[in-house]
Design a protein around this motif. Structure first.
Motif, PDB file in Angstrom:
ATOM      1  N   GLU A 169       7.937  -7.078   2.304  1.00 22.57           N
ATOM      2  CA  GLU A 169       8.980  -6.253   1.674  1.00 22.57           C
ATOM      3  C   GLU A 169      10.336  -6.950   1.738  1.00 22.57           C
ATOM      4  OE1 GLU A 169      11.075  -3.154  -0.033  1.00 22.57           O
ATOM      5  OE2 GLU A 169       8.906  -3.086   0.257  1.00 22.57           O
ATOM      6  N   ALA A 170      10.670  -7.514   2.897  1.00 23.69           N
ATOM      7  CA  ALA A 170      11.960  -8.182   3.067  1.00 23.69           C
ATOM      8  C   ALA A 170      12.064  -9.407   2.164  1.00 23.69           C
ATOM      9  CB  ALA A 170      12.156  -8.582   4.529  1.00 23.69           C
ATOM     10  N   GLU A 171      10.999 -10.181   2.081  1.00 25.11           N
ATOM     11  CA  GLU A 171      11.040 -11.372   1.231  1.00 25.11           C
ATOM     12  C   GLU A 171      11.129 -10.988  -0.242  1.00 25.11           C
ATOM     13  OE1 GLU A 171       8.248 -14.411   2.112  1.00 25.11           O
ATOM     14  OE2 GLU A 171       8.702 -14.413   4.256  1.00 25.11           O
ATOM     15  N   LEU A 172      10.468  -9.909  -0.620  1.00 25.84           N
ATOM     16  CA  LEU A 172      10.553  -9.453  -2.010  1.00 25.84           C
ATOM     17  C   LEU A 172      11.975  -8.983  -2.320  1.00 25.84           C
ATOM     18  CD1 LEU A 172       8.676  -9.079  -4.454  1.00 25.84           C
ATOM     19  CD2 LEU A 172       8.322  -6.720  -3.705  1.00 25.84           C
ATOM     20  N   ARG A 173      12.569  -8.228  -1.400  1.00 26.07           N
ATOM     21  CA  ARG A 173      13.946  -7.764  -1.623  1.00 26.07           C
ATOM     22  C   ARG A 173      14.931  -8.926  -1.641  1.00 26.07           C
ATOM     23  NH1 ARG A 173      15.221  -2.719   2.368  1.00 26.07           N
ATOM     24  NH2 ARG A 173      13.279  -1.543   2.098  1.00 26.07           N
ATOM     25  N   ALA A 174      14.623  -9.973  -0.872  1.00 23.20           N
ATOM     26  CA  ALA A 174      15.522 -11.130  -0.802  1.00 23.20           C
ATOM     27  C   ALA A 174      15.415 -12.008  -2.035  1.00 23.20           C
ATOM     28  CB  ALA A 174      15.229 -11.947   0.452  1.00 23.20           C
ATOM     29  N   ASP A 196      -3.823   2.512   2.930  1.00 17.37           N
ATOM     30  CA  ASP A 196      -2.406   2.418   3.277  1.00 17.37           C
ATOM     31  C   ASP A 196      -1.595   2.435   1.982  1.00 17.37           C
ATOM     32  OD1 ASP A 196       0.211   1.380   3.882  1.00 17.37           O
ATOM     33  OD2 ASP A 196      -0.578   0.623   5.775  1.00 17.37           O
ATOM     34  N   GLU A 197      -1.028   3.596   1.666  1.00 22.11           N
ATOM     35  CA  GLU A 197      -0.336   3.751   0.382  1.00 22.11           C
ATOM     36  C   GLU A 197       0.887   2.837   0.248  1.00 22.11           C
ATOM     37  OE1 GLU A 197       1.407   7.298  -2.504  1.00 22.11           O
ATOM     38  OE2 GLU A 197       0.438   7.789  -0.611  1.00 22.11           O
ATOM     39  N   PRO A 198       1.747   2.698   1.284  1.00 21.87           N
ATOM     40  CA  PRO A 198       2.885   1.777   1.126  1.00 21.87           C
ATOM     41  C   PRO A 198       2.464   0.349   0.808  1.00 21.87           C
ATOM     42  CG  PRO A 198       3.253   3.211   3.003  1.00 21.87           C
ATOM     43  CD  PRO A 198       1.844   3.457   2.556  1.00 21.87           C
ATOM     44  N   LEU A 199       1.334  -0.101   1.349  1.00 26.50           N
ATOM     45  CA  LEU A 199       0.847  -1.444   1.020  1.00 26.50           C
ATOM     46  C   LEU A 199       0.472  -1.531  -0.456  1.00 26.50           C
ATOM     47  CD1 LEU A 199      -1.462  -2.539   3.995  1.00 26.50           C
ATOM     48  CD2 LEU A 199       0.622  -3.679   3.200  1.00 26.50           C
ATOM     49  N   ARG A 200      -0.176  -0.503  -0.953  1.00 22.10           N
ATOM     50  CA  ARG A 200      -0.571  -0.484  -2.369  1.00 22.10           C
ATOM     51  C   ARG A 200       0.667  -0.516  -3.275  1.00 22.10           C
ATOM     52  NH1 ARG A 200      -6.248  -0.709  -3.711  1.00 22.10           N
ATOM     53  NH2 ARG A 200      -7.370   0.012  -1.881  1.00 22.10           N
ATOM     54  N   VAL A 201       1.677   0.260  -2.895  1.00 25.19           N
ATOM     55  CA  VAL A 201       2.918   0.269  -3.687  1.00 25.19           C
ATOM     56  C   VAL A 201       3.561  -1.113  -3.656  1.00 25.19           C
ATOM     57  CG1 VAL A 201       5.250   1.221  -3.807  1.00 25.19           C
ATOM     58  CG2 VAL A 201       3.307   2.729  -3.341  1.00 25.19           C
ATOM     59  N   THR A 206       5.079  -6.291  -6.172  1.00 23.67           N
ATOM     60  CA  THR A 206       5.012  -7.752  -6.100  1.00 23.67           C
ATOM     61  C   THR A 206       4.389  -8.331  -7.363  1.00 23.67           C
ATOM     62  OG1 THR A 206       4.825  -7.593  -3.693  1.00 23.67           O
ATOM     63  CG2 THR A 206       4.213  -9.688  -4.693  1.00 23.67           C
ATOM     64  N   LEU A 207       3.343  -7.691  -7.860  1.00 26.22           N
ATOM     65  CA  LEU A 207       2.729  -8.152  -9.121  1.00 26.22           C
ATOM     66  C   LEU A 207       3.736  -8.073 -10.274  1.00 26.22           C
ATOM     67  CD1 LEU A 207      -0.782  -6.512  -8.751  1.00 26.22           C
ATOM     68  CD2 LEU A 207      -0.344  -8.974  -9.038  1.00 26.22           C
ATOM     69  N   ARG A 222      -7.141   0.610  -9.804  1.00 30.00           N
ATOM     70  CA  ARG A 222      -8.008   0.477  -8.616  1.00 30.00           C
ATOM     71  C   ARG A 222      -7.511   1.391  -7.497  1.00 30.00           C
ATOM     72  NH1 ARG A 222      -7.623  -5.006  -9.872  1.00 30.00           N
ATOM     73  NH2 ARG A 222      -6.142  -5.367  -8.139  1.00 30.00           N
ATOM     74  N   THR A 223      -6.184   1.446  -7.322  1.00 29.28           N
ATOM     75  CA  THR A 223      -5.612   2.297  -6.283  1.00 29.28           C
ATOM     76  C   THR A 223      -5.917   3.767  -6.566  1.00 29.28           C
ATOM     77  OG1 THR A 223      -3.853   0.724  -5.807  1.00 29.28           O
ATOM     78  CG2 THR A 223      -3.431   3.016  -5.229  1.00 29.28           C
ATOM     79  N   ARG A 224      -5.757   4.158  -7.837  1.00 28.49           N
ATOM     80  CA  ARG A 224      -6.028   5.555  -8.205  1.00 28.49           C
ATOM     81  C   ARG A 224      -7.471   5.923  -7.898  1.00 28.49           C
ATOM     82  NH1 ARG A 224      -8.347   8.492 -11.693  1.00 28.49           N
ATOM     83  NH2 ARG A 224      -9.210   6.700 -12.810  1.00 28.49           N
TER      84      ARG A 224
END
Length: 228
Positions: A169-174, A196-201, A206-207, A222-224
């Motif tokens: 998350e930090a690297e994506l925000r950076a 783990d829903e936050p991981l899926r989000v 990221t994609l 797939r998540t749904r």
């Protein structure tokens, strides 16, 4: 002295050279004591017996433990590194910062606070979390027998998962230069924690950041299905 619990149990002297801690039970005893480094109370004889011998304790467990403590003192090179408590039990003469697990816990929590603080650049949080995760060399408390290992390792393993998620998350925000490079770790984490829903989000974000909207839509589907 430094004590390593995030992987095979090790003790290292001031020059970072490993000390010979031979034998599974000796390593289990060191792990059990180092886990409570800096705690206000000594580790009781009953807890040490449970965590060293598991479901197969010796007939005279206190005497066997006392002999094992003597061996550990010799291995560590000084009697006063493992102290007998007047109220019973033993303690390791070490501060929490001498133990990699406790350093990891501090760094992981610092990184999480930095990530939640709008005034802290996410790159700083990413660096803190990378430092925390670099301490891991294998499963936490690997030398403790079951079921003690699973019970005592559950909290650090969960914090490790949170730290891995937070680092991505930090690297994506950076503004990661190559967001796609974060995807393999996310895929591995989702494989370990499929609900783990936050991981899926985070995977979807990221994609999208990697310029792969079609893959993000497929991952969403797939998540749904997984949660349904």
């Amino acid at each position: 002295m430094q004590y390593l619990l995030l992987g095979p149990t090790e003790a290292r002297d001031d020059s970072h050279a490993p000390l010979p801690i031979g034998g599974a039970r000796l390593r289990a005893l060191l792990a059990s004591l180092a886990l409570r480094a800096g705690a206000p109370l000594a580790v009781t004889v009953a807890d040490l017996v449970d965590e060293v011998w598991g479901d197969d304790p010796p007939r005279d467990a206190p005497a066997a433990l006392q002999a094992l403590v003597s061996r550990l003192r010799r291995a560590l090179g000084a009697r006063d590194r493992v102290l007998a408590d007047p109220t019973g039990g033993y303690r390791l003469a070490a501060a929490p910062e001498d133990v990699d697990l406790h350093r990891f816990t501090r760094l992981a929590r610092d990184g999480a606070r930095q990530l939640d603080d709008p005034a802290t650049p996410p790159a700083i949080a990413a660096a803190t979390l990378r430092s925390a995760l670099a301490l891991w060399r294998g499963p936490a408390l690997a030398d403790l027998p079951e079921p003690a290992r699973s019970a005592l390792a559950a909290a650090p393993e969960a914090l490790r998962t949170a730290a891995r998620r937070g680092r991505v998350e930090a690297e994506l925000r950076a503004g990661a230069a190559d967001p796609a490079s974060l995807l393999p770790e996310l895929d591995a984490l989702i494989h370990e924690h499929p609900y783990d829903e936050p991981l899926r989000v985070l995977q979807l974000r990221t994609l999208r950041a990697a310029g792969r909207p079609a893959d993000a839509l497929a991952a969403y589907e797939r998540t749904r299905r997984t949660f349904a």
